[in-house]
Design an enzyme around this catalytic site. Structure first.
Site, PDB file in Angstrom:
ATOM      1  CB  ALA A  64     -11.787  18.479  -6.359  1.00  0.00           C
ATOM      2  N   GLY A 109     -10.419  19.484 -11.329  1.00  0.00           N
ATOM      3  CA  GLY A 109     -10.397  20.872 -10.852  1.00  0.00           C
ATOM      4  C   GLY A 109      -9.108  21.603 -11.228  1.00  0.00           C
ATOM      5  CD  GLU A 112     -13.651  21.588 -13.533  1.00  0.00           C
ATOM      6  OE1 GLU A 112     -13.257  20.981 -12.497  1.00  0.00           O
ATOM      7  OE2 GLU A 112     -14.843  21.669 -13.852  1.00  0.00           O
ATOM      8  CD  GLU A 132     -13.573  16.354 -13.076  1.00  0.00           C
ATOM      9  OE1 GLU A 132     -13.119  15.948 -14.163  1.00  0.00           O
ATOM     10  OE2 GLU A 132     -13.379  17.492 -12.640  1.00  0.00           O
TER      11      GLU A 132
END
Ligand code: CO8
Length: 258
Positions: A64, A109, A112, A132
């Site tokens: 992200a 992300g 993911e 993260e």
């Protein structure tokens, strides 16, 4: 140029995250672009398989967008996470097979997004992780759930708790990616697999995806009951008649998706 591009050729939709200067990090604009591209590919009857990849030679998606997340309030992050979940769910649940072609860093992300896809192919320079915790947060685009389903609790916990990156080779060894290829060959290999899948009965492949997904959602009895219903339904299609007939006549099937 758009931050997400969509190309369609021979029944294969290729969705590319196109922010190489930021290692293809997922900001809100990219998430919207991924959603639109995935919905377009899903709605197009001419598309049988979807490939997602990143632009450039360095990254699939490096997570992200940390710059965009900085300064967001918990409620902003909740909204952002809901948006992220919707995008990941689209790839995971759309009734068409999805392949992640991991051409470099797949972090946070990005990892993911890759594990929301049905199949992962990686280039030999790929590095995969959920870092993260290094930022004081933890995977929030489905990583705690999907990594655990894919790898089991022990390996998922190690990746999430340490935030470390693993090589493509190690990812293949633990079942996080299906195959590893030299970078120059990755997209050709992804297309070849997509083309092979495209020759199969499209309805059978879609129902099989739905049934495989059910294995992750409920208990085994529930999954088997669901599988029973869908495999029975596949017997109502013209493709099933053609597929069985073609086998018996020793010729390739001519599937119509009906
Ligand atoms: N977000 C924004 N920009 C990024 C990101 C990112 N995730 N990753 C890289 N960039 C940018 C860099 O800032 C740099 O920009 P600039 O040139 O303007 O400084 C450019 O991309 C190139 O990156 P580097 O210079 O850092 O390249 P290196 O080769 O030195 O390093 C790395 C590559 C190791 C990949 C490094 O860039 C890195 O560690 N990136 C961050 C990886 C990361 O922590 N990802 C996880 C992010 S958090 C997340 O994904 C949460 C998802 C769930 C959210 C909802 C719940 C909270």
């Amino acid at each position: 140029m758009s931050v997400v591009t969509l190309e369609k050729e021979n029944g294969i939709a290729t969705i590319t995250v196109n922010r190489p200067e930021s290692l293809n990090a997922l900001n809100s604009e990219v998430l919207d672009g991924l959603k639109n591209a995935a919905e377009d590919a899903l709605a197009d009857d001419g598309v049988f398989v979807v490939i997602v990849t990143g632009a450039g030679e360095k990254a699939f998606v490096a997570g992200a967008d940390i710059k965009e997340m900085t300064g967001k309030t918990p409620m902003d992050m909740r909204k952002f996470t809901i948006k992220g979940h919707k995008v990941m769910d689209l790839f995971a649940k759309m009734e068409k097979p999805t392949i992640a072609a991991i051409n470099g860093f797949a972090l946070g992300g990005g990892c993911e997004l890759a594990i929301a896809c049905d199949i992962r192919l990686a280039s030999d320079n790929a590095k995969i992780g959920v870092p993260e915790v290094n930022l004081g947060i933890f995977p929030g685009f489905g990583g705690t759930q999907r990594l655990t389903s894919l790898l089991g609790k022990g390996r998922a916990s190690e990746m999430v708790f340490t935030g470390g990156m693993i090589t493509a080779e190690e990812a293949e060894r633990i079942g996080l990616v299906n195959h590893v290829y030299p970078q120059a060959e990755l997209m050709n290999e992804a297309r070849a697999m997509a083309e092979e899948i495209s020759t199969k009965g499209p309805l059978a492949v879609r129902l099989a995806k739905s049934s495989i997904n059910r294995a992750l959602e409920g208990g085994l009895d529930d999954g088997l009951a669901y599988e029973r219903e869908l495999v029975s339904l596949s017997f109502s299609t013209e493709d099933k008649v053609e597929g069985l007939k073609a086998f018996l006549e020793k010729r390739p099937p001519n599937f119509k998706g009906k």
